[in-house]
Enzyme design. Sequence first.
Site, PDB file in Angstrom:
ATOM      1  N   LYS A 275       0.853  -1.194   0.000  1.00  0.00           N
ATOM      2  CA  LYS A 275       0.000   0.000   0.000  1.00  0.00           C
ATOM      3  C   LYS A 275       0.884   1.236   0.000  1.00  0.00           C
ATOM      4  O   LYS A 275       1.758   1.383   0.856  1.00  0.00           O
ATOM      5  CB  LYS A 275      -0.901   0.004   1.235  1.00  0.00           C
ATOM      6  N   LYS A 287      -9.889  13.243   8.058  1.00  0.00           N
ATOM      7  CA  LYS A 287      -9.198  13.038   9.323  1.00  0.00           C
ATOM      8  C   LYS A 287      -9.161  14.334  10.126  1.00  0.00           C
ATOM      9  O   LYS A 287      -9.323  15.437   9.583  1.00  0.00           O
ATOM     10  CB  LYS A 287      -7.756  12.567   9.071  1.00  0.00           C
ATOM     11  N   ASP A 298       1.739   6.873   5.161  1.00  0.00           N
ATOM     12  CA  ASP A 298       0.780   5.882   4.698  1.00  0.00           C
ATOM     13  C   ASP A 298       1.241   5.144   3.433  1.00  0.00           C
ATOM     14  O   ASP A 298       0.503   4.297   2.927  1.00  0.00           O
ATOM     15  CB  ASP A 298      -0.578   6.550   4.442  1.00  0.00           C
ATOM     16  N   ARG A 361      -7.315  -0.546   1.885  1.00  0.00           N
ATOM     17  CA  ARG A 361      -7.799  -1.868   1.488  1.00  0.00           C
ATOM     18  C   ARG A 361      -8.375  -1.849   0.069  1.00  0.00           C
ATOM     19  O   ARG A 361      -8.415  -2.875  -0.600  1.00  0.00           O
ATOM     20  CB  ARG A 361      -8.819  -2.364   2.510  1.00  0.00           C
TER      21      ARG A 361
END
Length: 505
Positions: A275, A287, A298, A361
Site C-alpha cells: 500500500k 481526518k 501511509d 484496502r
Amino acid sequence: MDVTFQSGEPLTHAVDALVVPVTRTGDGPEVGGLAAEAAAKLGGELKTLIADARFTAKIGSTLRVPTLGNLPARHLILTGIGYPARLDADRVRRAWAAAALAARQSGAKTVASALPPAAGALDGPASLLAAAEGIRLATYRFTKYYGAARKDDPVPAAVDRWTFVSDGVEANVAAAALDQAAAIAAGVSLARDLVNEPASVINPVSMADIAREVAKDAGLEITVLGPEELGKLGAGAMLAVGKGSATPPQLIHLTYRPSGANTGKDDRVIGLIGKAITFDTGGYSIKTHEGMLEMKVDMSGGAAVLGAMAALAAVGCPYVVHGVICAAENMISDKAFRPGDILTASNGVTIEVHSTDAEGRLVLADGLVYTARQGATELIDLATLTGAAVVALGNGTTALFASDDDLAAALLDAASEAGESTWRMPLTKGMEEQIRGHIGDLKNTGGRPGGAITAALFLQHFREGLPWAHLDIAGTASASKARGYIPKGATGTGVRTLLTYLSGS
C-alpha cells in the site's frame, strides 16, 4: 561509512575506537577473552572502571574507556552481549548498533571491532552479517532538510571507516557477508528515506520515477500502469481512491528473476503487494488535524516492497518475485469518491464505500488481484492499514493475518530472525457479517470492533484462492523516538522480514 574486514588481532589496530564484546554471567559482566587481554594491557584497571560505571554487559549497554596510550586504539568501547547461551542474530545486531552509536557520539572517525563469540547456529559469517547490519542500520540519518537553524543542534560526526577484525572467518566469506549486509541496509534505508520525505516530494508519479531508477540499478523489470491501463483492467477500487488528486494513481510492477544456480527454485512465484497512499487526508471522511500530521507515512508498505526488491539479488533470492506498489493520493476535490459510492474491483467484487478513509484496502484489493494474475503462487501484502492493529498490539509489533498456516509460520520465523516483532492475529469467520454489503457485495469497513480483523477479512476476498498473508504495519512503520538500530521517524519495517523470508536459506 566504509566497512571492511581484516584477518588478525583486534588489539593491534591503531584506531580512534576499538569495539570489544563483553559477556554477562550470573549478575554481572565477565571480563574474559579479548576483554581480559585488554584489561591486562591496561594494568588491571578495566574491572575497576566497569564496576565504577555500573556497566552491566546487557544487550545495548556500552562503556567507553580511554586507553591512555597502553593500546594502539585511543579508546575501548565495551559492548554488552548478555548471556552467551542466548546470543542470536538480533542480539548481535543490537549490541553492535549500540557500539556504533557510542563510537559516533564519541567523535570516532576510525573504528576496529572484534566479532562476538560463536553461539549455537550463529557462526562467524552469520555474526559478521548481523553486526554489520546493526552498525549500518543504527547510523542511518535523514538530514536532507537540515538548514541554518540546526547549527546549534549539530548532527553527531559520522564514522568514516569501520574494520571488523578476526582470525575466525575467511576473507572471501567475510567480504560476501559485508556485501549482503550493505545491500540489506541500503534496502531499509531506501524505504526509510521514501517515508521520511514530505508528501510534496513523494507522490504516485515521483514514486514511479524512483522505482524506475531502482529497477535499473537492481536489474529488475518494471511496468507502470496509469489510469488508462488501470481502467482497462477494471481496477475501479484503486481508480476511485486516486481520482480526487491532481496526481494520478500508479500501479508500479517490478519483477525479479533469479539467474544462475538460483533459477526457478521449487517453481514458487512470490507476489509482494504494498500500500502506497503517498498522502491520506481521509477523503470526505476527513481526518482530524492531528490524525493527518503523519499521513505521509501511509505509503510505508509500498516503500518496504521497493526496498526489499532492491536487495533480492544480494540475498540470493532463488524465486521469481513480483513486487507491486499501489500508489495513490487520497485527496478531496470535486472528482473525489464519496461515502455511499459503489465500486467494482478488478475481480468483479462490488464494494460499498462506507468510509473514504478506509482507502488502503481498496487499492490493495486491485493490487492483490493484479498480482495473482501475474502467475504468483503466494501473496504477501504490507500496509499501514488500521489504527485497530495499534490498539491491539501497540506501537512495536506488526499484526500478521494469513490464510495458510505454513506461510504464517515461515513469516513469523523470518520476522523473529530479523528482529521485527510480529504477532499472528485471527481471521475470525463470524466477523464476516460486519463487512457484508447491503446493495453491494462488501462494505469497505466493518466498524470499530475488531477493525484490524475485518480489514483483513475484506482483503481475503481478493487473494484469488492463493495462500496469502497480510502484514499490518500501522504500529511499526514509524517511531516516535529512537531505539537501538530503529531511528526516530521512518523505520523501514518489513524490508528485513521479507528479505529473510526470500533469501532461500
